[in-house]
Design a protein around this motif. Structure first.
Motif, PDB file in Angstrom:
ATOM      1  N   UNK A   1     -15.628   5.129   7.280  1.00 22.44           N
ATOM      2  CA  UNK A   1     -14.393   5.599   6.706  1.00 22.44           C
ATOM      3  C   UNK A   1     -13.424   4.421   6.620  1.00 22.44           C
ATOM      4  N   UNK A   2     -12.817   4.246   5.465  1.00 24.14           N
ATOM      5  CA  UNK A   2     -11.823   3.202   5.275  1.00 24.14           C
ATOM      6  C   UNK A   2     -10.435   3.793   5.458  1.00 24.14           C
ATOM      7  N   UNK A   3      -9.611   3.091   6.209  1.00 23.10           N
ATOM      8  CA  UNK A   3      -8.221   3.510   6.398  1.00 23.10           C
ATOM      9  C   UNK A   3      -7.337   2.340   6.014  1.00 23.10           C
ATOM     10  N   UNK A   4      -6.920   2.314   4.782  1.00 29.80           N
ATOM     11  CA  UNK A   4      -6.111   1.216   4.283  1.00 29.80           C
ATOM     12  C   UNK A   4      -4.631   1.492   4.516  1.00 29.80           C
ATOM     13  N   UNK A   5      -3.920   0.424   4.856  1.00 29.19           N
ATOM     14  CA  UNK A   5      -2.475   0.502   5.024  1.00 29.19           C
ATOM     15  C   UNK A   5      -1.848  -0.704   4.330  1.00 29.19           C
ATOM     16  N   UNK A   6      -0.588  -0.542   3.971  1.00 26.99           N
ATOM     17  CA  UNK A   6       0.176  -1.692   3.492  1.00 26.99           C
ATOM     18  C   UNK A   6       1.311  -1.914   4.480  1.00 26.99           C
ATOM     19  N   UNK A   7       1.846  -3.103   4.491  1.00 27.38           N
ATOM     20  CA  UNK A   7       2.948  -3.430   5.377  1.00 27.38           C
ATOM     21  C   UNK A   7       4.282  -3.409   4.655  1.00 27.38           C
ATOM     22  N   UNK A   8       5.303  -3.046   5.393  1.00 28.43           N
ATOM     23  CA  UNK A   8       6.681  -3.132   4.907  1.00 28.43           C
ATOM     24  C   UNK A   8       7.472  -3.825   6.009  1.00 28.43           C
ATOM     25  N   UNK A   9       7.977  -5.007   5.725  1.00 25.86           N
ATOM     26  CA  UNK A   9       8.676  -5.829   6.702  1.00 25.86           C
ATOM     27  C   UNK A   9      10.140  -5.977   6.302  1.00 25.86           C
ATOM     28  N   UNK A  10      11.045  -5.599   7.211  1.00 23.66           N
ATOM     29  CA  UNK A  10      12.473  -5.825   6.987  1.00 23.66           C
ATOM     30  C   UNK A  10      13.186  -4.702   6.270  1.00 23.66           C
ATOM     31  N   UNK A  11      12.487  -4.028   5.367  1.00 21.73           N
ATOM     32  CA  UNK A  11      13.085  -2.933   4.607  1.00 21.73           C
ATOM     33  C   UNK A  11      11.972  -2.152   3.927  1.00 21.73           C
ATOM     34  N   UNK A  12      12.338  -0.999   3.368  1.00 20.87           N
ATOM     35  CA  UNK A  12      11.377  -0.266   2.557  1.00 20.87           C
ATOM     36  C   UNK A  12      11.542  -0.750   1.137  1.00 20.87           C
ATOM     37  N   UNK A  13      10.598  -1.538   0.680  1.00 23.60           N
ATOM     38  CA  UNK A  13      10.646  -2.183  -0.616  1.00 23.60           C
ATOM     39  C   UNK A  13       9.869  -1.329  -1.628  1.00 23.60           C
ATOM     40  N   UNK A  14      10.608  -0.608  -2.484  1.00 21.77           N
ATOM     41  CA  UNK A  14       9.963   0.280  -3.457  1.00 21.77           C
ATOM     42  C   UNK A  14       9.084  -0.491  -4.439  1.00 21.77           C
ATOM     43  N   UNK A  15       9.479  -1.703  -4.788  1.00 24.26           N
ATOM     44  CA  UNK A  15       8.672  -2.497  -5.720  1.00 24.26           C
ATOM     45  C   UNK A  15       7.293  -2.782  -5.106  1.00 24.26           C
ATOM     46  N   UNK A  16       7.273  -3.220  -3.863  1.00 26.30           N
ATOM     47  CA  UNK A  16       6.008  -3.493  -3.163  1.00 26.30           C
ATOM     48  C   UNK A  16       5.218  -2.204  -2.978  1.00 26.30           C
ATOM     49  N   UNK A  17       5.916  -1.141  -2.599  1.00 24.54           N
ATOM     50  CA  UNK A  17       5.272   0.158  -2.387  1.00 24.54           C
ATOM     51  C   UNK A  17       4.587   0.635  -3.670  1.00 24.54           C
ATOM     52  N   UNK A  18       5.302   0.606  -4.784  1.00 25.74           N
ATOM     53  CA  UNK A  18       4.732   1.054  -6.062  1.00 25.74           C
ATOM     54  C   UNK A  18       3.601   0.153  -6.536  1.00 25.74           C
ATOM     55  N   UNK A  19       3.685  -1.125  -6.232  1.00 31.80           N
ATOM     56  CA  UNK A  19       2.657  -2.079  -6.649  1.00 31.80           C
ATOM     57  C   UNK A  19       1.390  -1.957  -5.797  1.00 31.80           C
ATOM     58  N   UNK A  20       1.533  -1.789  -4.466  1.00 35.18           N
ATOM     59  CA  UNK A  20       0.400  -1.928  -3.558  1.00 35.18           C
ATOM     60  C   UNK A  20      -0.199  -0.624  -3.041  1.00 35.18           C
ATOM     61  N   UNK A  21       0.601   0.415  -2.921  1.00 39.87           N
ATOM     62  CA  UNK A  21       0.100   1.644  -2.303  1.00 39.87           C
ATOM     63  C   UNK A  21      -0.729   2.437  -3.311  1.00 39.87           C
ATOM     64  N   UNK A  22      -1.885   2.923  -2.862  1.00 41.74           N
ATOM     65  CA  UNK A  22      -2.794   3.677  -3.724  1.00 41.74           C
ATOM     66  C   UNK A  22      -3.095   5.042  -3.119  1.00 41.74           C
ATOM     67  N   UNK A  23      -3.443   5.981  -3.973  1.00 39.68           N
ATOM     68  CA  UNK A  23      -3.856   7.313  -3.518  1.00 39.68           C
ATOM     69  C   UNK A  23      -5.030   7.155  -2.540  1.00 39.68           C
TER      70      UNK A  23
END
Length: 142
Positions: A1-23
């Motif tokens: 099972x793969x459990x992928x995560x992305x990091x958010x450092x310093x703030x919640x960056x919507x640009x990074x979130x929309x670019x990197x986070x996947x269903x």
């Protein structure tokens, strides 16, 4: 099972979130957020999308003079302050809905209160069971 995560450092960056986070991703690892609004945005997205919040300790910036919790200090007072700080953050994590702590950084060289090389054996005893450098483990809050 793969459990992928992305990091958010310093703030919640919507640009990074929309670019990197996947269903299907497991969640987001948050660290050193400077503003309560960023934490609120993180919790809102986690609730709406259904991902988990993990924390790279500390979650909130500015809660301590230094970033790392000095829980390996040879000075009992410093060690107790570190444990108190960790407990405060763990309590806060529960309030925002975080499911676990990804890691608590230990810096051996940043502070003179950390045991020296001559006392390496007791330090290693504290670290037994912790992930090795470069590894991550989620420690559940419950």
């Amino acid at each position: 099972m793969n459990r992928f995560i992305i990091g958010q450092y310093g703030s919640f960056d919507y640009k990074k979130y929309n670019r990197d986070f996947r269903e299907g991703f497991y969640g987001i690892e948050a660290c050193l957020f400077r503003h309560e609004q960023d934490l609120a945005n993180l919790v809102q997205e986690a609730t709406q999308v259904g991902f988990q919040i993990g924390v790279h300790f500390p979650l909130r910036a500015g809660i301590s003079r230094i970033r790392d919790a000095l829980f390996l200090s040879s000075d009992r007072a410093v060690r107790l302050q570190a444990y108190d700080l960790i407990q405060q953050e763990l309590d806060y994590f529960g309030l925002i809905g975080a499911v676990g702590v990804l890691k608590i950084e230990v810096s051996m060289s940043m502070n003179r209160h950390v045991p020296s090389r001559t006392s390496r054996k007791p330090v290693n005893a504290y670290l037994r069971g912790f992930p090795k450098k470069g590894e991550s483990t989620i420690l559940p809050l419950s």
